[in-house]
Design a protein around this motif. Sequence first.
Motif, PDB file in Angstrom:
ATOM      1  N   THR A  53       0.870  -1.166   0.000  1.00 47.89           N
ATOM      2  CA  THR A  53       0.000   0.000   0.000  1.00 47.89           C
ATOM      3  C   THR A  53       0.908   1.216   0.000  1.00 47.89           C
ATOM      4  N   VAL A  54       0.581   2.192  -0.844  1.00 47.91           N
ATOM      5  CA  VAL A  54       1.416   3.378  -0.965  1.00 47.91           C
ATOM      6  C   VAL A  54       0.557   4.622  -0.712  1.00 47.91           C
ATOM      7  N   PRO A  55       0.718   5.240   0.466  1.00 46.72           N
ATOM      8  CA  PRO A  55       0.056   6.527   0.677  1.00 46.72           C
ATOM      9  C   PRO A  55       0.909   7.654   0.084  1.00 46.72           C
ATOM     10  N   TYR A  56       0.235   8.623  -0.546  1.00 41.89           N
ATOM     11  CA  TYR A  56       0.898   9.757  -1.185  1.00 41.89           C
ATOM     12  C   TYR A  56       0.660  11.016  -0.354  1.00 41.89           C
ATOM     13  N   ARG A  65      -7.317  18.794  -4.156  1.00 37.25           N
ATOM     14  CA  ARG A  65      -7.952  17.759  -4.963  1.00 37.25           C
ATOM     15  C   ARG A  65      -6.856  16.949  -5.630  1.00 37.25           C
ATOM     16  N   PHE A  66      -6.969  15.604  -5.544  1.00 31.12           N
ATOM     17  CA  PHE A  66      -5.976  14.703  -6.135  1.00 31.12           C
ATOM     18  C   PHE A  66      -6.702  13.828  -7.150  1.00 31.12           C
ATOM     19  N   THR A  67      -6.337  13.938  -8.431  1.00 35.07           N
ATOM     20  CA  THR A  67      -7.091  13.307  -9.510  1.00 35.07           C
ATOM     21  C   THR A  67      -6.379  12.128 -10.171  1.00 35.07           C
ATOM     22  N   ALA A  68      -5.339  11.593  -9.537  1.00 34.34           N
ATOM     23  CA  ALA A  68      -4.627  10.447 -10.123  1.00 34.34           C
ATOM     24  C   ALA A  68      -5.568   9.243 -10.197  1.00 34.34           C
ATOM     25  N   MET A 108      -7.398   5.354  -3.735  1.00 36.97           N
ATOM     26  CA  MET A 108      -8.431   5.186  -2.719  1.00 36.97           C
ATOM     27  C   MET A 108      -8.361   6.363  -1.750  1.00 36.97           C
ATOM     28  N   GLY A 109      -9.507   6.847  -1.328  1.00 33.68           N
ATOM     29  CA  GLY A 109      -9.549   7.917  -0.344  1.00 33.68           C
ATOM     30  C   GLY A 109      -8.891   9.194  -0.816  1.00 33.68           C
ATOM     31  N   ALA A 110      -8.974   9.478  -2.107  1.00 35.32           N
ATOM     32  CA  ALA A 110      -8.308  10.665  -2.656  1.00 35.32           C
ATOM     33  C   ALA A 110      -8.968  11.943  -2.155  1.00 35.32           C
ATOM     34  N   GLN A 111      -8.146  12.959  -1.927  1.00 33.62           N
ATOM     35  CA  GLN A 111      -8.676  14.281  -1.597  1.00 33.62           C
ATOM     36  C   GLN A 111      -9.546  14.722  -2.777  1.00 33.62           C
ATOM     37  N   LEU A 139       3.301   6.213  -8.225  1.00 32.75           N
ATOM     38  CA  LEU A 139       3.430   7.494  -8.921  1.00 32.75           C
ATOM     39  C   LEU A 139       4.772   8.149  -8.608  1.00 32.75           C
ATOM     40  N   SER A 140       5.309   8.843  -9.576  1.00 34.38           N
ATOM     41  CA  SER A 140       6.532   9.619  -9.360  1.00 34.38           C
ATOM     42  C   SER A 140       6.151  10.950  -8.712  1.00 34.38           C
ATOM     43  N   GLN A 141       7.155  11.694  -8.248  1.00 30.38           N
ATOM     44  CA  GLN A 141       6.890  13.018  -7.684  1.00 30.38           C
ATOM     45  C   GLN A 141       6.290  13.936  -8.744  1.00 30.38           C
ATOM     46  N   ALA A 142       6.765  13.833  -9.961  1.00 30.20           N
ATOM     47  CA  ALA A 142       6.227  14.658 -11.055  1.00 30.20           C
ATOM     48  C   ALA A 142       4.758  14.333 -11.303  1.00 30.20           C
ATOM     49  N   ASP A 143       4.398  13.039 -11.255  1.00 30.23           N
ATOM     50  CA  ASP A 143       2.998  12.648 -11.427  1.00 30.23           C
ATOM     51  C   ASP A 143       2.143  13.168 -10.274  1.00 30.23           C
ATOM     52  N   MET A 144       2.652  13.065  -9.056  1.00 31.76           N
ATOM     53  CA  MET A 144       1.896  13.574  -7.909  1.00 31.76           C
ATOM     54  C   MET A 144       1.629  15.072  -8.074  1.00 31.76           C
ATOM     55  N   ALA A 145       2.627  15.809  -8.510  1.00 31.09           N
ATOM     56  CA  ALA A 145       2.465  17.252  -8.714  1.00 31.09           C
ATOM     57  C   ALA A 145       1.445  17.519  -9.815  1.00 31.09           C
ATOM     58  N   ARG A 146       1.497  16.731 -10.874  1.00 25.71           N
ATOM     59  CA  ARG A 146       0.580  16.932 -12.010  1.00 25.71           C
ATOM     60  C   ARG A 146      -0.871  16.679 -11.620  1.00 25.71           C
ATOM     61  N   TYR A 147      -1.112  15.706 -10.742  1.00 23.23           N
ATOM     62  CA  TYR A 147      -2.477  15.358 -10.349  1.00 23.23           C
ATOM     63  C   TYR A 147      -2.983  16.120  -9.119  1.00 23.23           C
ATOM     64  N   THR A 148      -2.164  16.977  -8.547  1.00 23.83           N
ATOM     65  CA  THR A 148      -2.570  17.729  -7.351  1.00 23.83           C
ATOM     66  C   THR A 148      -3.043  19.114  -7.745  1.00 23.83           C
TER      67      THR A 148
END
Length: 128
Positions: free
Chosen positions: A51-54, A71-74, A78-81, A113-122
């Motif tokens: 399990t990977v929490p972001y 808002r997190f749209t990746a 589960m349980g996304a903001q 997800l990579s850090q770049a992906d996390m930034a893109r979906y946030t």
Amino acid sequence: MSKRFTLAALAALPIAFASMGAQAQMAQYCEGRIVANAFYANVQSNGSRSTVPYFVQLQNRSGEAIRYTVRFTAPHIMGAQNGSTVAHLASYQQVTVQLGTQSFNNPSGTGQLSQADMARYTQVQCPR
């Protein structure tokens, strides 16, 4: 030191400095009043699944309190903001927000997800 090694080292310097500059860029939100100091994930494994929490670490860069939503749209989170919770950041305050969690059928969290992906979906918004 050989001449060839010295030339190779000198040729690599601009690339090294350029990558340092790219790492220093931060995601900015709300006209630059809020910045993301860091995006990170923690792999939690039971030996067969993971399990990977972001997370994102946000900081208010203004001299006044700010209301904000995240808002997190990746995909497959589960349980996304979802942007429905309005929170407050005091002047220059920093907070860590859990963006959501993802599960994997491998113990190492391969595919996270990579850090770049996390930034893109946030997305961070500041309602007035």
